[in-house]
Every structure is written in C-alpha cells, then in structure tokens.
Design a protein around this motif. Structure first.
Motif, PDB file in Angstrom:
ATOM      1  N   ALA A 128      15.762  24.577   2.488  1.00 59.85           N
ATOM      2  CA  ALA A 128      14.732  24.676   3.753  1.00 59.85           C
ATOM      3  C   ALA A 128      15.033  23.334   4.471  1.00 59.85           C
ATOM      4  CB  ALA A 128      13.321  24.928   3.170  1.00 59.85           C
ATOM      5  N   THR A 129      14.564  23.255   5.587  1.00 62.91           N
ATOM      6  CA  THR A 129      14.787  22.273   6.756  1.00 62.91           C
ATOM      7  C   THR A 129      13.514  21.026   5.867  1.00 62.91           C
ATOM      8  OG1 THR A 129      13.457  23.168   8.204  1.00 62.91           O
ATOM      9  CG2 THR A 129      15.831  23.269   8.484  1.00 62.91           C
ATOM     10  N   PRO A 130      13.792  19.920   6.207  1.00 60.52           N
ATOM     11  CA  PRO A 130      12.598  18.987   5.886  1.00 60.52           C
ATOM     12  C   PRO A 130      11.810  18.858   6.920  1.00 60.52           C
ATOM     13  CG  PRO A 130      14.874  17.691   6.305  1.00 60.52           C
ATOM     14  CD  PRO A 130      15.061  19.280   6.292  1.00 60.52           C
ATOM     15  N   ASP A 131      10.648  17.954   6.643  1.00 56.25           N
ATOM     16  CA  ASP A 131       9.518  17.741   7.776  1.00 56.25           C
ATOM     17  C   ASP A 131      10.301  16.989   9.042  1.00 56.25           C
ATOM     18  OD1 ASP A 131       8.022  19.031   6.231  1.00 56.25           O
ATOM     19  OD2 ASP A 131       6.836  16.975   5.370  1.00 56.25           O
ATOM     20  N   GLU A 155      12.148  18.966  13.329  1.00 56.56           N
ATOM     21  CA  GLU A 155      11.145  19.817  13.851  1.00 56.56           C
ATOM     22  C   GLU A 155      11.365  20.891  14.777  1.00 56.56           C
ATOM     23  OE1 GLU A 155       9.063  16.791  16.110  1.00 56.56           O
ATOM     24  OE2 GLU A 155       8.232  15.811  14.206  1.00 56.56           O
ATOM     25  N   ASP A 173       3.940  26.425   7.077  1.00 58.11           N
ATOM     26  CA  ASP A 173       3.478  25.631   6.114  1.00 58.11           C
ATOM     27  C   ASP A 173       2.079  25.715   6.447  1.00 58.11           C
ATOM     28  OD1 ASP A 173       2.806  23.509   8.012  1.00 58.11           O
ATOM     29  OD2 ASP A 173       4.377  22.322   7.254  1.00 58.11           O
ATOM     30  N   GLN A 177       6.767  24.945  11.511  1.00 52.49           N
ATOM     31  CA  GLN A 177       7.982  25.937  11.125  1.00 52.49           C
ATOM     32  C   GLN A 177       8.839  25.126  10.588  1.00 52.49           C
ATOM     33  OE1 GLN A 177       9.235  27.428  14.908  1.00 52.49           O
ATOM     34  NE2 GLN A 177       7.887  29.200  14.808  1.00 52.49           N
ATOM     35  N   HIS A 178       9.501  25.863   9.443  1.00 49.36           N
ATOM     36  CA  HIS A 178      10.705  25.136   8.650  1.00 49.36           C
ATOM     37  C   HIS A 178      11.520  26.507   8.561  1.00 49.36           C
ATOM     38  CE1 HIS A 178       8.572  21.665   7.041  1.00 49.36           C
ATOM     39  NE2 HIS A 178       7.368  22.508   7.251  1.00 49.36           N
ATOM     40  N   VAL A 218      14.338  28.255   6.437  1.00 48.67           N
ATOM     41  CA  VAL A 218      14.284  28.571   5.086  1.00 48.67           C
ATOM     42  C   VAL A 218      15.551  29.604   5.118  1.00 48.67           C
ATOM     43  CG1 VAL A 218      12.550  30.369   5.008  1.00 48.67           C
ATOM     44  CG2 VAL A 218      13.368  29.175   3.091  1.00 48.67           C
TER      45      VAL A 218
END
Length: 376
Positions: A40-43, A46, A354, A359-360, A362
């Motif tokens: 999954a993409t990190p914080d 964006e 989250d 949005q992330h 995944v």
C-alpha cells in the motif's frame, strides 16, 4: 499534437481486460481466494480523488488522480506524475480514465477538458492530443480506446433536455478523429436523484438510496448492470446485444435503518439551502426503503464478471465472480471502505480510506484458499 488519434492507440485494450497475449486462460470450476495485502502507498504519497487505474507490462501502476496520473512501481513507490492541473498540453482538469496501450504508451481522458492525451512510454510529455470539444453534442464524461483505434465515449444529455435524475446516458462509438461512427451503442438512465422543494427553491440531490447503472468493459465488449438488480447486460462495441448474464445466488437487498437514514439526511443537509424535514419528506416520497443491491462491478482479464453487493457501513465487501453463463467461479472479500478499480490475473488494485478519509492505493494478491494440486 491535435487531430486524429495516432497509431499509438491502434490495438489498445480496454479497461479491465486485455485481448493480447498476456491474457490468462479462462477459469475452471470455483476458487475461493484470500485477498492478502501485497503493498500500500505510504502517507507521503498523497491522492486527491482516484478515478481509474491500469498496469503496464512491468507491473507499474498508473493511477488517474483528478489532475494528474501517478505512476507507481510494483512496490507502490512513486516514480513520477504525468501532467498537472491546468488547461494546456499535458495538463488536466479532471482525469476520468487511464489505459496502458500496447507498447506501454499511456492513454488518458480528461473529462473536464473533453480531451484525450497519449504519452509515449517513459515520457512525461504528451505525444498526441485529441480534443472532443468541437463535436456537435454534449461532451463525454468517460472515454476509452477500442482495439481498432476507435473510441468509446459515454455522454449525458444537457439539463435543458430533461431534469437531473431523469436524463439518459448514451454510449457512442467514435472514429479516431472523434467523429461519430455509431451514434448510440446503448443508452441507460443516469443515477436516480431525489427532487427537493422548499418554497420557491427547488432542486435535485444525489441520494445514496437511488439506483444507477454500472459500466465495465473487456476487450471490445461493454457490460452494464443496474444497481437495483442482479444481472448484467453484454454488448459489442457497435451496440449488438450479446446476451444477459443471470448470476447465481442473488443477494437480498438491505433495508435502510433509522440510524442510516439520519446519517444520510445529515450529509445531504450539510452546506445546502434545504431544511432537514424537507429532505426527509423528499426521501420518503422517493419510496426507496432499501440500499441498492449492487455496489461495485468489474470485469477481469479472464472475462470473469466480479460483483460486490452493497454492505452496511463498516462491514467487508464480499466479491463473487461469474462466467457469462452466470456460474459462480470465484470469491473473496475486501475490508470496509475499499473500492477496487482493477483485477488483473490474481492481483486486485484499489483505494482504501483510512480513519481520516485519506486515500491510499492498495494492491491485493488473490491467493487460492485451496489451490489445485500440481499436475505431474
């Protein structure tokens, strides 16, 4: 850079299913999967509003994110972004679709600017652009390439023709120069809206209890499903009706609870001119007492039709796959607040929200719970 869409688009594959040599063999029997998060993409990466995804031959993921396209490595690291906010070449107002073409060129449609942009492989500069704004009909809000170099666009009638919630969307097949090849491949109702009147002020608001048509594509086929039913219509790119799929084991619709109604009314009232009781009366007048039966639909690159019935807030989505005879051939579940955009082979790609509604992206590996034994 403007004009007929060039040869880069010829042979292009549509959204969720490719007709090329990468296509895996059709499924046999039924397979239960576990959807296991691969990455999954990190914080730090964006996203504003993800609307579409596709994957290139090396596993890089292209994410249409409102005013640009984020290019992610197979490990979900941000490699680069194609485009930026604006109206000029290589700029976007609202990217609604992205497709990786044969050879890894990238096709993008900007619904805000009514324009197609094609990027050459590994390039951040547009190679070709095609404007659809000069056509003598309302602009499309969704456009995809078709394998012979044509384009398929979804158009919505103007408000002057019919009020919101009662218009019809029309799928048109366009030539490579954006002229009309087939004026109406198919037509279907837009989303159901609820009409609200309060004194001299009136309008139509989107209702989450309303039904709408979901659209998917695979190769040169178009799949539509009305969210109030459990069946799928299949059409060719030129509008021939190829059949109706009646999937097995239709679910039961979920009744709307009092708490859910209160939450919906609060959201619809927020920032608007209508009083709470006015919205309540409008929703009651619309007569919808259940949630739409179908929440999401995708078609993968094996031609399986994946359908997810609506779940209550906080509950997982239970996905089921069907072949075109309606037989159930696969299943898995995803957590609550996840929207899938693409299933390619044994990998699913989507967006998760989250606790802060961030949005992330995944990526899930679909692992068979009881894999078939190896043949010797």
């Amino acid at each position: 850079m403007r004009g007929t869409l060039p040869v880069l688009v010829a042979g292009a594959a549509l959204a969720a299913c490719s007709g090329d040599a990468r296509r895996p063999p059709p499924p046999r029997g039924f397979t239960q999967y576990d959807a296991v998060v691969r990455v999954a993409t990190p914080d730090s990466v964006e996203f504003t509003r993800v609307q579409a995804m596709d994957v290139d031959s090396r596993g890089n993921l292209y994410v249409a994110d409102h005013t640009d396209i984020a290019v992610l490595s197979p490990e979900a690291k941000l490699l680069r972004r194609l485009g930026r906010a604006g109206k000029g070449p290589g700029e976007f107002d609202d990217v609604s679709s992205v497709r990786v073409l044969p050879g890894d060129s990238v096709f993008a449609f900007d619904g805000g600017a009514a324009r197609v942009t094609v990027f050459a492989p590994e390039s951040e500069r547009p190679a070709h652009m095609l404007s659809l704004s000069t056509a003598n009909y309302v602009f499309p809000y969704w456009v995809m390439p078709v394998s012979d170099g044509s384009l398929m666009g979804v158009f919505r009638a103007a408000y002057a023709d019919s009020p919101r919630g009662r218009r019809r969307d029309t799928v048109r097949l366009l030539n490579p120069d954006a002229s009309v090849a087939v004026d109406s491949v198919l037509a279907f109702p837009e989303y159901e809206a609820v009409e609200v009147e309060q004194g001299p002020v009136g309008g139509a608001l989107f209702s989450p209890f309303g039904q709408q048509t979901l659209l998917a594509n695979a190769g040169d086929r178009v799949y539509t499903a009305w969210t109030g039913s459990w069946q799928v219509e299949v059409y060719s790119a030129r509008g021939k009706h190829l059949g109706t799929v009646h999937p097995q084991d239709p679910p039961q619709p979920l009744p709307v609870t009092g708490a859910e109604m209160d939450s919906v009314v609060t959201r619809m009232q927020r920032g608007g001119p209508f009083e709470r009781q006015t919205i309540v009366r409008a929703l009651e007048g619309a007569g919808r007492k259940t949630w739409p039966l179908l929440d999401q639909m995708l078609v993968d690159d094996s031609g399986r039709i994946w359908m997810a019935p609506t779940a209550r807030a906080g509950e997982p989505l239970h996905w089921a796959a069907f072949d075109e005879q309606g037989r159930r051939v696969g299943a898995f579940q995803t957590p609550a607040r996840v929207k899938l955009h693409l299933i390619r082979g044994d990998v699913a790609y989507g967006v998760a929200l989250d606790g802060d509604d961030v949005q992330h992206v995944v990526v899930y590996d679909l692992k068979p719970v009881h894999p078939e034994p190896k043949r010797t």
